[in-house]
Design a protein around this motif. Sequence first.
Motif, PDB file in Angstrom:
ATOM      1  N   ILE A 203       0.836  -1.189   0.000  1.00  0.00           N
ATOM      2  CA  ILE A 203       0.000   0.000   0.000  1.00  0.00           C
ATOM      3  C   ILE A 203       0.870   1.238   0.000  1.00  0.00           C
ATOM      4  O   ILE A 203       1.740   1.402   0.833  1.00  0.00           O
ATOM      5  CB  ILE A 203      -0.930   0.035   1.223  1.00  0.00           C
ATOM      6  CG1 ILE A 203      -1.763  -1.256   1.280  1.00  0.00           C
ATOM      7  CG2 ILE A 203      -1.853   1.242   1.179  1.00  0.00           C
ATOM      8  CD1 ILE A 203      -2.608  -1.379   2.503  1.00  0.00           C
ATOM      9  N   LEU A 204       0.622   2.095  -0.950  1.00  0.00           N
ATOM     10  CA  LEU A 204       1.356   3.347  -1.063  1.00  0.00           C
ATOM     11  C   LEU A 204       0.362   4.480  -0.959  1.00  0.00           C
ATOM     12  O   LEU A 204      -0.544   4.588  -1.774  1.00  0.00           O
ATOM     13  CB  LEU A 204       2.069   3.400  -2.412  1.00  0.00           C
ATOM     14  CG  LEU A 204       2.998   4.576  -2.678  1.00  0.00           C
ATOM     15  CD1 LEU A 204       4.144   4.590  -1.697  1.00  0.00           C
ATOM     16  CD2 LEU A 204       3.507   4.513  -4.100  1.00  0.00           C
ATOM     17  N   LEU A 205       0.504   5.330   0.056  1.00  0.00           N
ATOM     18  CA  LEU A 205      -0.467   6.387   0.288  1.00  0.00           C
ATOM     19  C   LEU A 205       0.167   7.749   0.132  1.00  0.00           C
ATOM     20  O   LEU A 205       1.181   8.041   0.754  1.00  0.00           O
ATOM     21  CB  LEU A 205      -1.055   6.296   1.706  1.00  0.00           C
ATOM     22  CG  LEU A 205      -1.924   5.074   2.006  1.00  0.00           C
ATOM     23  CD1 LEU A 205      -2.288   5.069   3.471  1.00  0.00           C
ATOM     24  CD2 LEU A 205      -3.165   5.080   1.168  1.00  0.00           C
ATOM     25  N   LEU A 206      -0.437   8.578  -0.689  1.00  0.00           N
ATOM     26  CA  LEU A 206       0.003   9.963  -0.849  1.00  0.00           C
ATOM     27  C   LEU A 206      -1.064  10.859  -0.264  1.00  0.00           C
ATOM     28  O   LEU A 206      -2.191  10.867  -0.729  1.00  0.00           O
ATOM     29  CB  LEU A 206       0.198  10.294  -2.330  1.00  0.00           C
ATOM     30  CG  LEU A 206       0.508  11.745  -2.681  1.00  0.00           C
ATOM     31  CD1 LEU A 206       1.810  12.170  -2.045  1.00  0.00           C
ATOM     32  CD2 LEU A 206       0.555  11.926  -4.179  1.00  0.00           C
TER      33      LEU A 206
ATOM     34  N   TYR B  89       4.480  11.227  -9.169  1.00  0.00           N
ATOM     35  CA  TYR B  89       4.712  12.649  -9.396  1.00  0.00           C
ATOM     36  C   TYR B  89       3.387  13.390  -9.274  1.00  0.00           C
ATOM     37  O   TYR B  89       2.346  12.911  -9.739  1.00  0.00           O
ATOM     38  CB  TYR B  89       5.280  12.910 -10.790  1.00  0.00           C
ATOM     39  CG  TYR B  89       6.532  12.138 -11.142  1.00  0.00           C
ATOM     40  CD1 TYR B  89       7.770  12.768 -11.210  1.00  0.00           C
ATOM     41  CD2 TYR B  89       6.476  10.770 -11.436  1.00  0.00           C
ATOM     42  CE1 TYR B  89       8.920  12.070 -11.559  1.00  0.00           C
ATOM     43  CE2 TYR B  89       7.617  10.066 -11.775  1.00  0.00           C
ATOM     44  CZ  TYR B  89       8.828  10.718 -11.837  1.00  0.00           C
ATOM     45  OH  TYR B  89       9.961  10.013 -12.187  1.00  0.00           O
ATOM     46  N   VAL B  90       3.432  14.571  -8.665  1.00  0.00           N
ATOM     47  CA  VAL B  90       2.301  15.491  -8.670  1.00  0.00           C
ATOM     48  C   VAL B  90       2.784  16.753  -9.369  1.00  0.00           C
ATOM     49  O   VAL B  90       3.704  17.424  -8.887  1.00  0.00           O
ATOM     50  CB  VAL B  90       1.810  15.817  -7.255  1.00  0.00           C
ATOM     51  CG1 VAL B  90       0.677  16.841  -7.300  1.00  0.00           C
ATOM     52  CG2 VAL B  90       1.331  14.540  -6.559  1.00  0.00           C
ATOM     53  N   ASN B  91       2.190  17.057 -10.525  1.00  0.00           N
ATOM     54  CA  ASN B  91       2.725  18.101 -11.395  1.00  0.00           C
ATOM     55  C   ASN B  91       4.197  17.819 -11.658  1.00  0.00           C
ATOM     56  O   ASN B  91       4.564  16.718 -12.028  1.00  0.00           O
ATOM     57  CB  ASN B  91       2.484  19.488 -10.803  1.00  0.00           C
ATOM     58  CG  ASN B  91       1.015  19.890 -10.847  1.00  0.00           C
ATOM     59  OD1 ASN B  91       0.253  19.356 -11.644  1.00  0.00           O
ATOM     60  ND2 ASN B  91       0.625  20.815 -10.002  1.00  0.00           N
TER      61      ASN B  91
ATOM     62  N   ILE C 294       7.170  12.915  -5.830  1.00  0.00           N
ATOM     63  CA  ILE C 294       6.822  12.749  -4.424  1.00  0.00           C
ATOM     64  C   ILE C 294       7.436  11.483  -3.856  1.00  0.00           C
ATOM     65  O   ILE C 294       7.867  11.452  -2.705  1.00  0.00           O
ATOM     66  CB  ILE C 294       5.291  12.712  -4.252  1.00  0.00           C
ATOM     67  CG1 ILE C 294       4.671  13.972  -4.849  1.00  0.00           C
ATOM     68  CG2 ILE C 294       4.911  12.615  -2.784  1.00  0.00           C
ATOM     69  CD1 ILE C 294       5.208  15.262  -4.268  1.00  0.00           C
ATOM     70  N   TRP C 295       7.478  10.411  -4.646  1.00  0.00           N
ATOM     71  CA  TRP C 295       8.097   9.170  -4.191  1.00  0.00           C
ATOM     72  C   TRP C 295       8.995   8.579  -5.254  1.00  0.00           C
ATOM     73  O   TRP C 295       8.751   8.727  -6.442  1.00  0.00           O
ATOM     74  CB  TRP C 295       7.053   8.097  -3.889  1.00  0.00           C
ATOM     75  CG  TRP C 295       6.185   8.351  -2.735  1.00  0.00           C
ATOM     76  CD1 TRP C 295       6.543   8.703  -1.471  1.00  0.00           C
ATOM     77  CD2 TRP C 295       4.772   8.276  -2.732  1.00  0.00           C
ATOM     78  NE1 TRP C 295       5.446   8.840  -0.690  1.00  0.00           N
ATOM     79  CE2 TRP C 295       4.345   8.587  -1.434  1.00  0.00           C
ATOM     80  CE3 TRP C 295       3.825   7.971  -3.701  1.00  0.00           C
ATOM     81  CZ2 TRP C 295       3.005   8.594  -1.073  1.00  0.00           C
ATOM     82  CZ3 TRP C 295       2.497   7.974  -3.346  1.00  0.00           C
ATOM     83  CH2 TRP C 295       2.096   8.283  -2.044  1.00  0.00           C
ATOM     84  N   ASP C 296       9.984   7.860  -4.777  1.00  0.00           N
ATOM     85  CA  ASP C 296      10.773   6.963  -5.619  1.00  0.00           C
ATOM     86  C   ASP C 296      11.174   5.823  -4.700  1.00  0.00           C
ATOM     87  O   ASP C 296      12.203   5.877  -4.032  1.00  0.00           O
ATOM     88  CB  ASP C 296      11.989   7.688  -6.199  1.00  0.00           C
ATOM     89  CG  ASP C 296      12.718   6.841  -7.234  1.00  0.00           C
ATOM     90  OD1 ASP C 296      12.410   5.636  -7.325  1.00  0.00           O
ATOM     91  OD2 ASP C 296      13.587   7.382  -7.939  1.00  0.00           O
ATOM     92  N   ILE C 297      10.328   4.792  -4.653  1.00  0.00           N
ATOM     93  CA  ILE C 297      10.478   3.725  -3.664  1.00  0.00           C
ATOM     94  C   ILE C 297      10.862   2.423  -4.364  1.00  0.00           C
ATOM     95  O   ILE C 297      10.118   1.934  -5.225  1.00  0.00           O
ATOM     96  CB  ILE C 297       9.179   3.549  -2.857  1.00  0.00           C
ATOM     97  CG1 ILE C 297       8.843   4.872  -2.155  1.00  0.00           C
ATOM     98  CG2 ILE C 297       9.309   2.421  -1.842  1.00  0.00           C
ATOM     99  CD1 ILE C 297       7.570   4.842  -1.363  1.00  0.00           C
ATOM    100  N   PRO C 298      12.026   1.857  -4.035  1.00  0.00           N
ATOM    101  CA  PRO C 298      12.525   0.684  -4.756  1.00  0.00           C
ATOM    102  C   PRO C 298      11.687  -0.570  -4.568  1.00  0.00           C
ATOM    103  O   PRO C 298      11.659  -1.427  -5.440  1.00  0.00           O
ATOM    104  CB  PRO C 298      13.931   0.479  -4.171  1.00  0.00           C
ATOM    105  CG  PRO C 298      14.266   1.727  -3.448  1.00  0.00           C
ATOM    106  CD  PRO C 298      12.985   2.352  -3.035  1.00  0.00           C
ATOM    107  N   LYS C 299      11.002  -0.722  -3.425  1.00  0.00           N
ATOM    108  CA  LYS C 299      10.292  -1.964  -3.120  1.00  0.00           C
ATOM    109  C   LYS C 299       8.811  -1.701  -2.824  1.00  0.00           C
ATOM    110  O   LYS C 299       8.248  -2.247  -1.877  1.00  0.00           O
ATOM    111  CB  LYS C 299      10.944  -2.656  -1.911  1.00  0.00           C
ATOM    112  CG  LYS C 299      12.410  -3.003  -2.085  1.00  0.00           C
ATOM    113  CD  LYS C 299      12.623  -4.112  -3.115  1.00  0.00           C
ATOM    114  CE  LYS C 299      14.092  -4.484  -3.228  1.00  0.00           C
ATOM    115  NZ  LYS C 299      14.314  -5.569  -4.219  1.00  0.00           N
ATOM    116  N   ALA C 300       8.178  -0.910  -3.644  1.00  0.00           N
ATOM    117  CA  ALA C 300       6.776  -0.571  -3.402  1.00  0.00           C
ATOM    118  C   ALA C 300       5.819  -1.599  -3.971  1.00  0.00           C
ATOM    119  O   ALA C 300       4.667  -1.670  -3.561  1.00  0.00           O
ATOM    120  CB  ALA C 300       6.460   0.797  -3.990  1.00  0.00           C
TER     121      ALA C 300
END
Length: 406
Positions: A4-7, A238-240, A244-250
């Motif tokens: 789960i990836l939450l922004l 990315y937002v615009n 926001i994230w760059d997660i290797p194991k998402a």
Amino acid sequence: MKNILLLIGFVVVVAVTQAQFPKKILDKAKEKVDKKIDNATKGKEDKNNKEAKDTIDTPVTNTNQPASFKTYSKYDFIPGEKVIGFEDFSTGIIGDFPTGWNTDASAEIVTIEGKPGRWLWLTKRGIFTPEFPGPFPEDFTFEFDLLHGIPINGANFTVAIAELSNIDQPQYWANASNQFTVELSTANTGTEAGITRFLGRKKASSDVQNVSDAPNLNDKNNPVHISIWRQKERVRVYVNEQKIWDIPKASAKDAQFNSIVFSVVYAEEVVKHFIGNLRLAVGAPDTRNKMLTQKKWVTHGILFDVNSDKIKPESYGTLKEMANVLTEYSDLKVKIIGHTDADGNDDSNLDLSKRRAAAVKATLAKEFNVDESRMETDGKGESEPIDKNDTPAGKANNRRVEFIKQ
């Protein structure tokens, strides 16, 4: 394993019910909506006039300024190589629910005063999913535009990429064995605020981190462009122009994502959500290898305003990728060729394709210092399609820019 990836945009993350909002706030928001939003179904009594009548005067103000390439200088998003799902609602009927979608709620296609194109207005709380072909491969990108009407603190908006056991039952996306979600929540303060990011795994600890320079989702940046990039286990969001994230194991290695689900926890009279310009593309870009071995690179990542040669700033990552190759190989020369879909007449499309190729050359020279003498341009209009011109995805594939090694 459930991934789960939450922004979370702005301040809070809660499941919202009407009882959680003070009556004074609800009344004030409703009054604002009543004053500024025309009923999008007011033309339904005369279906022949729907196109002219069903326009929403959105409460979002027209204060957003066009983004510049300078603001995207750190943007490295590159769309997938082949578009397999595309939705701009151009083939649907204003006021109707679009074909090729599933929902347990309701929505309708609308136009919005001061905003180009068409939008899907999510009119009831629930889930909404485009029926794009799946399963998606291990490398894919997904993009869409999100426009908030009246932002209310806690009125969360979620997009989930999930592996559903039954794609005809997207309402159970939260129980999917593999999923990651991007959740945006806007506040009613109108002030700059951070975005909290949260990466959680089932039966594992959570990692919460504040991002102080996160984009503000208030009116001046509406709509916002959301980009999601999966490369095997790695996920970038990315937002615009901001990553926001760059997660290797998402993402799980063996995840077979097959569904995109939009979930709205609060809608109707208090908060309005509109989505548009959805684009799902597959395949990992390999610019350097294709230019050197195949002597050709075809990209769908250089985007233009409708019927224009003006390049959209979200094309920056793709242009930078090509510029890096040209910088690394100083003797490399290319021919830039523009292509269009078959909408419009032949002569206009030919002219547009030539102007777009010239705009790409000018941008590479101005923004990335590529010597103009190393680039020549041409345009083929609609004469060399690589896909069918009778579907939105096919048209999106035909709108492309090719770089040919000289």
